[in-house]
Design an enzyme around this catalytic site. Structure first.
Site, mmCIF file in Angstrom:
data_model
loop_
_atom_site.group_PDB
_atom_site.id
_atom_site.type_symbol
_atom_site.label_atom_id
_atom_site.label_comp_id
_atom_site.label_asym_id
_atom_site.label_seq_id
_atom_site.Cartn_x
_atom_site.Cartn_y
_atom_site.Cartn_z
ATOM 1 N N HIS A 1 0.873 -1.181 0.000
ATOM 2 C CA HIS A 1 0.000 0.000 0.000
ATOM 3 C C HIS A 1 0.907 1.227 0.000
ATOM 4 O O HIS A 1 1.688 1.419 -0.921
ATOM 5 C CB HIS A 1 -0.932 -0.103 1.211
ATOM 6 C CG HIS A 1 -2.072 0.870 1.244
ATOM 7 N ND1 HIS A 1 -2.433 1.640 0.186
ATOM 8 C CD2 HIS A 1 -2.939 1.186 2.250
ATOM 9 C CE1 HIS A 1 -3.475 2.385 0.520
ATOM 10 N NE2 HIS A 1 -3.791 2.136 1.775
ATOM 11 N N HIS B 1 -1.940 -2.159 -10.175
ATOM 12 C CA HIS B 1 -2.917 -1.566 -9.260
ATOM 13 C C HIS B 1 -4.165 -2.414 -9.253
ATOM 14 O O HIS B 1 -4.554 -2.942 -10.291
ATOM 15 C CB HIS B 1 -3.266 -0.121 -9.676
ATOM 16 C CG HIS B 1 -3.835 0.672 -8.560
ATOM 17 N ND1 HIS B 1 -5.169 0.619 -8.243
ATOM 18 C CD2 HIS B 1 -3.256 1.490 -7.650
ATOM 19 C CE1 HIS B 1 -5.380 1.391 -7.191
ATOM 20 N NE2 HIS B 1 -4.238 1.930 -6.814
ATOM 21 N N ASP C 1 3.074 5.480 -7.050
ATOM 22 C CA ASP C 1 4.240 5.334 -6.182
ATOM 23 C C ASP C 1 5.545 5.135 -6.932
ATOM 24 O O ASP C 1 6.617 5.233 -6.348
ATOM 25 C CB ASP C 1 4.020 4.174 -5.209
ATOM 26 C CG ASP C 1 3.029 4.562 -4.134
ATOM 27 O OD1 ASP C 1 3.095 5.721 -3.698
ATOM 28 O OD2 ASP C 1 2.204 3.733 -3.750
HETATM 29 N N1 CMC Z 1 5.220 -7.015 -10.551
HETATM 30 C C1 CMC Z 1 5.145 -8.201 -11.172
HETATM 31 N N2 CMC Z 1 4.000 -8.892 -11.324
HETATM 32 C C2 CMC Z 1 2.889 -8.348 -10.815
HETATM 33 C C3 CMC Z 1 2.890 -7.100 -10.158
HETATM 34 C C4 CMC Z 1 4.113 -6.426 -10.042
HETATM 35 N N3 CMC Z 1 4.189 -5.247 -9.442
HETATM 36 N N4 CMC Z 1 1.633 -6.798 -9.763
HETATM 37 C C5 CMC Z 1 0.865 -7.822 -10.159
HETATM 38 N N5 CMC Z 1 1.622 -8.762 -10.793
HETATM 39 C C6 CMC Z 1 1.155 -9.985 -11.438
HETATM 40 C C7 CMC Z 1 0.786 -11.047 -10.408
HETATM 41 O O1 CMC Z 1 1.883 -11.875 -10.094
HETATM 42 C C8 CMC Z 1 -0.314 -11.772 -11.152
HETATM 43 O O2 CMC Z 1 0.286 -12.588 -12.115
HETATM 44 P P1 CMC Z 1 -0.362 -14.045 -12.449
HETATM 45 O O3 CMC Z 1 -1.701 -13.725 -13.040
HETATM 46 O O4 CMC Z 1 0.599 -14.654 -13.408
HETATM 47 O O5 CMC Z 1 -0.460 -14.773 -11.156
HETATM 48 C C9 CMC Z 1 -1.051 -10.676 -11.892
HETATM 49 O O6 CMC Z 1 -0.059 -9.658 -12.121
HETATM 50 C C10 CMC Z 1 -2.227 -10.090 -11.126
HETATM 51 O O7 CMC Z 1 -1.744 -9.638 -9.866
HETATM 52 P P2 CMC Z 1 -2.620 -9.564 -8.554
HETATM 53 O O8 CMC Z 1 -1.731 -9.847 -7.369
HETATM 54 O O9 CMC Z 1 -3.861 -10.385 -8.701
HETATM 55 O O10 CMC Z 1 -3.048 -8.056 -8.543
HETATM 56 P P3 CMC Z 1 -3.704 -7.318 -7.304
HETATM 57 O O11 CMC Z 1 -4.754 -6.467 -7.858
HETATM 58 O O12 CMC Z 1 -4.076 -8.257 -6.214
HETATM 59 O O13 CMC Z 1 -2.473 -6.463 -6.743
HETATM 60 C C11 CMC Z 1 -1.016 -4.709 -6.254
HETATM 61 C C12 CMC Z 1 -2.361 -5.103 -6.873
HETATM 62 C C13 CMC Z 1 -0.884 -3.172 -6.296
HETATM 63 C C14 CMC Z 1 -0.953 -5.152 -4.771
HETATM 64 C C15 CMC Z 1 0.124 -5.372 -7.068
HETATM 65 O O14 CMC Z 1 0.071 -4.963 -8.411
HETATM 66 C C16 CMC Z 1 1.478 -5.118 -6.466
HETATM 67 O O15 CMC Z 1 1.903 -5.852 -5.553
HETATM 68 N N6 CMC Z 1 2.219 -4.056 -6.952
HETATM 69 C C17 CMC Z 1 3.475 -3.716 -6.389
HETATM 70 C C18 CMC Z 1 3.261 -2.916 -5.109
HETATM 71 C C19 CMC Z 1 2.817 -1.498 -5.406
HETATM 72 O O16 CMC Z 1 3.362 -0.805 -6.249
HETATM 73 N N7 CMC Z 1 1.792 -1.036 -4.642
HETATM 74 C C20 CMC Z 1 1.290 0.325 -4.731
HETATM 75 C C21 CMC Z 1 -0.101 0.411 -5.222
HETATM 76 S S1 CMC Z 1 -0.544 2.103 -5.630
HETATM 77 C C22 CMC Z 1 -0.655 2.887 -4.115
HETATM 78 C C23 CMC Z 1 -1.848 2.515 -3.348
HETATM 79 O O17 CMC Z 1 -2.973 2.787 -3.815
HETATM 80 O O18 CMC Z 1 -1.687 1.956 -2.262
#
Ligand code: CMC
Length: 457
Positions: A281, A321, A377
């Site tokens: 987050h 995101h 971010d």
């Molecule tokens: N790098 C590599 N792969 C990723 C990433 C990433 N940053 N984010 C998602 N994926 C992949 C994930 O492994 C999955 O792949 P597969 O379908 O092969 O299993 C696919 O993309 C879908 O990911 P998800 O985990 O289902 O996506 P989510 O909606 O649950 O997660 C997130 C969203 C923001 C937690 C995630 O994208 C992440 O961990 N990003 C990095 C951390 C980050 O930058 N966070 C800040 C968010 S913006 C500020 C805020 O609003 O808090």
């Protein structure tokens, strides 16, 4: 994700219903559809078939498709990359408004007129000082304490200084608590910074604007009056506006859930700070900089990208995101802002690594097919760092801004007649009933007991 709640849209959906057939019994059920949603509690009418005899529940770990409230504060369309506060596009607010104007807007639903704004600014300025015991409390932390841990604890501690804040249904108490939180959080944040740096605390300068005063408390040394670089002041003002609210994200949901127990606002806001601390987050901007540090050189970027794609748990921080699946509109604004700031401070190795990461990831099939774009971010950390903020302080800056959104959402939740204490359901997967048989060694009766008895005589 919020649906824009226009009367027209509601009228169209009022007569609609979802018809479903329970294939176990052949029974038909009808669920009214309002504002693009059905009521999860309507599902209770359908028997679950479990031996407990309860009704059907919807199972939604991590709330991927559950609306937990009706809100008129922030609208997001993740597919189109739209973010609006109370109907105003984020791009217009970032370009033309200031942070306190936005904080007022989030809470009250309309932009302040001059009289309202002047009185709001006066109130905030008047309450920037913290009780000296808060200062002493912060001095008690270790020299290397994380400033988010300090901020979180100090905001929770404020509840003990303002016991009347527990009267959350008294509008005057609510108002003064909200003013105090907006006013004192920058002071506590700056004190945390100075503590970690081993520098004397700088008290608020009430001649300065919200952002200038914060920078003064962070950076002032021996000069009688701190004069911040106007590009940095405007950059921070814009970053505060961009981070002010983001509808039902993890920390806002934490604030609403904790606040739904009718605890005081200081305790509820400290729950938001705790949630924001996490690397998925608000901690992501800090994680971006750590990741860049680990990569070390632009030539190592391709190998790092391959590691991320290898799926061994490494993520490209600052990408992806939960809601934005085309682009994050805040990232577009921040990228432009980064250019202004970098013109002043110049390019460096870390920025080169970031730009190379962005270039490769945006053209790589892995990221493109998963709709992973830079989020807000990815660039904010780089801007904060070029303004000389230490990495550990980035999430604190996010928290100062988000306080305005948390407070607006908290009050909206309290005044919403439909809300009750947050209490999700679960699907129990543990053992069925079984009898207790101790697996511990039998307690020893011996000299220790006798000695204790002897002491009592
Ligand atoms: N790098 C590599 N792969 C990723 C990433 C990433 N940053 N984010 C998602 N994926 C992949 C994930 O492994 C999955 O792949 P597969 O379908 O092969 O299993 C696919 O993309 C879908 O990911 P998800 O985990 O289902 O996506 P989510 O909606 O649950 O997660 C997130 C969203 C923001 C937690 C995630 O994208 C992440 O961990 N990003 C990095 C951390 C980050 O930058 N966070 C800040 C968010 S913006 C500020 C805020 O609003 O808090």
């Amino acid at each position: 994700m919020a649906k824009s709640g226009t009367t027209e849209a509601s009228a169209k959906t009022e007569a609609s219903a979802l018809e479903v057939t329970d294939t176990r019994s052949g029974e038909k059920h009808s669920f009214p559809i309002t504002d693009g949603s059905i009521r999860a509690t309507d599902l209770k009418k359908i028997p679950s078939g479990d031996e407990d005899g309860g009704g059907l529940v919807s199972y939604d770990p991590a709330f991927l498709n559950t609306a937990a409230c009706r809100s008129s504060i922030t609208y997001i369309d993740g597919d189109k990359g739209i973010l609006r506060y109370r109907g105003y596009p984020i791009e217009q607010l970032a370009e033309r408004a200031n942070f306190l104007e936005v904080a007022w807007l989030l809470r009250h639903g309309e932009l302040p007129d001059q009289k309202e704004y002047d009185s709001f600014v006066h109130d905030i300025t008047y309450h920037t000082y913290v009780h000296e015991n808060i200062r002493k409390f912060l001095e008690g932390f270790r020299y290397d304490a994380h400033p988010m841990a300090m901020l979180n604890s100090a905001v929770a501690a404020l509840a003990s200084f303002y016991p009347d804040s527990r009267n959350i249904f008294d509008p005057d108490q609510r108002n003064i608590s909200m003013i105090r939180l907006l006013a004192k959080v920058p002071t506590i944040a700056a004190f945390s910074y100075r503590h970690v740096k081993g520098l004397p605390f700088v008290y608020p300068d009430n001649d300065l604007s919200y952002v200038e005063n914060f920078l003064s408390m962070v950076a002032r040394m021996s000069e009688p009056k701190y004069e911040a670089n106007p590009v940095f002041v405007r950059a921070l003002e814009i970053l505060f506006i961009l981070h002010a609210d983001h509808e039902q994200n993890c920390s806002t949901s934490a604030v609403r859930a904790v606040g739904s127990s009718h605890v005081d606002p200081f305790s509820a806001m400290s729950a938001g700070i705790a949630a924001l601390f996490g690397p998925l987050h608000g901690g992501a901007n800090e994680a971006v900089l750590r990741m860049i540090g680990e990569i070390g050189h632009p030539k190592n970027v391709p190998a790092f990208i391959e590691e991320v794609k290898g799926g061994k748990g490494q993520r490209l921080m600052g990408f992806g995101h939960r809601v934005y699946k085309s682009y994050d509109p805040r990232a577009t604004i921040v990228k432009k802002l980064a250019d202004d700031v970098f013109k002043i401070v110049g390019m460096d190795k870390d920025l080169e690594i970031a730009l190379e990461l962005e270039r490769i990831a945006l053209s790589d099939e892995y990221f493109v097919s998963r709709k992973l774009y830079p989020n807000v971010d990815f660039y904010t950390g780089l801007i904060y760092r070029s303004m000389a903020f230490p990495t550990e302080f980035f999430t604190v800056l996010f928290a100062i801004a988000r306080m305005s959104g948390w407070l607006a959402q908290w009050e909206e939740m309290l005044l919403d007649k439909e809300q009750k204490i947050a209490r999700p359901r679960q699907i129990y997967t543990g053992p069925v009933e079984r009898d207790y048989t101790s697996r511990l060694a039998p307690p020893k009766v011996g000299p220790r007991v006798a000695k204790k008895d002897a002491l009592r005589q």
